[in-house]
Write an enzyme that holds these catalytic residues in place. Structure first.
Site, PDB file in Angstrom:
ATOM      1  CE  LYS A 199     -42.762  23.180  24.417  1.00  0.00           C
ATOM      2  NZ  LYS A 199     -41.574  23.412  25.253  1.00  0.00           N
ATOM      3  NE  ARG A 202     -39.373  13.288  24.142  1.00  0.00           N
ATOM      4  CZ  ARG A 202     -39.285  12.976  25.426  1.00  0.00           C
ATOM      5  NH1 ARG A 202     -38.259  12.281  25.861  1.00  0.00           N
ATOM      6  NH2 ARG A 202     -40.216  13.382  26.276  1.00  0.00           N
ATOM      7  CB  THR A 223     -38.443  42.113  35.494  1.00  0.00           C
ATOM      8  OG1 THR A 223     -37.773  43.100  36.271  1.00  0.00           O
ATOM      9  CG2 THR A 223     -37.428  41.263  34.766  1.00  0.00           C
ATOM     10  CG  ASP A 273     -37.668  38.816  37.666  1.00  0.00           C
ATOM     11  OD1 ASP A 273     -37.688  39.617  38.625  1.00  0.00           O
ATOM     12  OD2 ASP A 273     -36.622  38.410  37.136  1.00  0.00           O
ATOM     13  NE  ARG A 284     -44.661  10.568  23.942  1.00  0.00           N
ATOM     14  CZ  ARG A 284     -44.305  11.845  24.104  1.00  0.00           C
ATOM     15  NH1 ARG A 284     -45.125  12.821  23.764  1.00  0.00           N
ATOM     16  NH2 ARG A 284     -43.128  12.158  24.583  1.00  0.00           N
ATOM     17  CB  THR A 295     -46.880  17.996  35.031  1.00  0.00           C
ATOM     18  OG1 THR A 295     -45.866  18.216  34.055  1.00  0.00           O
ATOM     19  CG2 THR A 295     -48.167  18.634  34.566  1.00  0.00           C
ATOM     20  CG  ASP A 335     -42.279  26.482  27.204  1.00  0.00           C
ATOM     21  OD1 ASP A 335     -42.726  27.057  28.211  1.00  0.00           O
ATOM     22  OD2 ASP A 335     -42.047  25.257  27.161  1.00  0.00           O
ATOM     23  CG  LEU A 336     -38.277  31.943  26.783  1.00  0.00           C
ATOM     24  CD1 LEU A 336     -37.598  33.266  26.426  1.00  0.00           C
ATOM     25  CD2 LEU A 336     -37.259  30.809  26.719  1.00  0.00           C
ATOM     26  CE  LYS A 337     -42.643  25.560  31.536  1.00  0.00           C
ATOM     27  NZ  LYS A 337     -41.879  25.175  30.326  1.00  0.00           N
ATOM     28  CD  GLN A 341     -44.330  13.980  28.651  1.00  0.00           C
ATOM     29  OE1 GLN A 341     -44.795  14.028  29.778  1.00  0.00           O
ATOM     30  NE2 GLN A 341     -44.026  15.069  27.969  1.00  0.00           N
TER      31      GLN A 341
END
Ligand code: C5P
Length: 238
Positions: free
Chosen positions: A37, A214, A73, A69, A184, A123, A64-66, A193
């Protein structure tokens, strides 16, 4: 199009401020074991060439640019992501039906298209936060409404918390993809988190794909950490 349910189910979140440590990590990973990602920080610093470089190594990339608009676009941005050869791209469901449908229709014109998934409610937002921007009800009620809307608009799935997945799963189609961060392994640090699930619990609760950063990227031996997580979920069948 890439099949929705094909393994690997682990998407490694590359969250680095510069390219070198990310590329060193990726050199240790294996496209048969994970996808990658790339989020807003790396993309803004390193640009499309970095994404193409990762894709050229054989990895499926979740960009993952969410996007959020006007419909035209967002559709054009999704098409630009497809040109980079990414496997999955996302937008905000709160951009509405026309935005989601226009983006999906634009991608469907392509001979090969990325999966298109939506973020419902971030979240990081609690009930007071969403009330302040004009949403009534609890976060989970809003997640369920936006998940149903996303499914109805013909998108491939949503990004959600593994805690929400068991509520969402019965409300959406069988092939609708639930992509969950906040995962996790049992022995891993929580980092920042708060409400996490283990990889196996997340899958058993309805998740299809696990975004894990991580516990793999900061591990002394990232490949060993990835293999341990793979072993934990190896027997899982939907
Ligand atoms: O390192 P960690 O496993 O916490 O990374 C999780 C990744 O998923 C990060 O890229 C983070 O931005 C993203 N994410 C998240 N929680 C959300 C949405 C996205 O942790 N609700």
């Amino acid at each position: 199009m890439t099949s929705i349910q094909t393994p690997p189910r682990i998407i490694v979140a590359l969250d680095f401020p510069v390219a070198e440590p990310a590329l060193e990590l990726v050199a240790e990973l294996d496209p048969s074991l994970c996808r990658l990602k790339v989020g807003k920080e790396m993309f803004t610093r390193l640009g499309p060439a970095f994404v193409e470089r990762l894709a050229a190594k054989g990895f499926d990339i979740f960009l993952d640019l969410k996007f959020h608009d006007i419909p035209n676009t967002v559709a054009a941005a999704c098409a630009a992501a497809a040109d980079l050869g990414v496997w999955m791209v996302n937008l905000h469901a709160s951009g509405g039906r026309r935005m989601m449908e226009t983006a999906r229709e634009r991608l469907e014109r392509l001979p090969e298209r990325p999966l298109l998934v939506a973020v419902t409610i971030l979240t990081s937002l609690g009930e007071a936060d969403i009330a302040e921007v004009g949403f009534s009800g609890t976060p989970v009620e809003n997640v369920l409404r936006l998940a149903r809307l996303t499914d109805d608009c013909g998108l491939d799935g949503i990004v959600c918390s593994p805690r929400e997945a068991p509520d969402v799963r019965p409300q959406v189609g069988r092939d609708f993809l639930l992509v969950t961060p906040g995962v996790r392994p049992r022995d891993a640090s929580l980092d920042d988190q708060q409400r996490v699930k283990t990889p196996l619990d997340a899958l058993q609760g309805g998740a299809d794909m696990l975004v894990i950063g991580r516990p793999i990227t900061a591990a002394p031996d990232p490949l060993a950490s990835l293999r341990r997580i793979q072993a934990e979920i190896a027997g899982f069948q939907r």
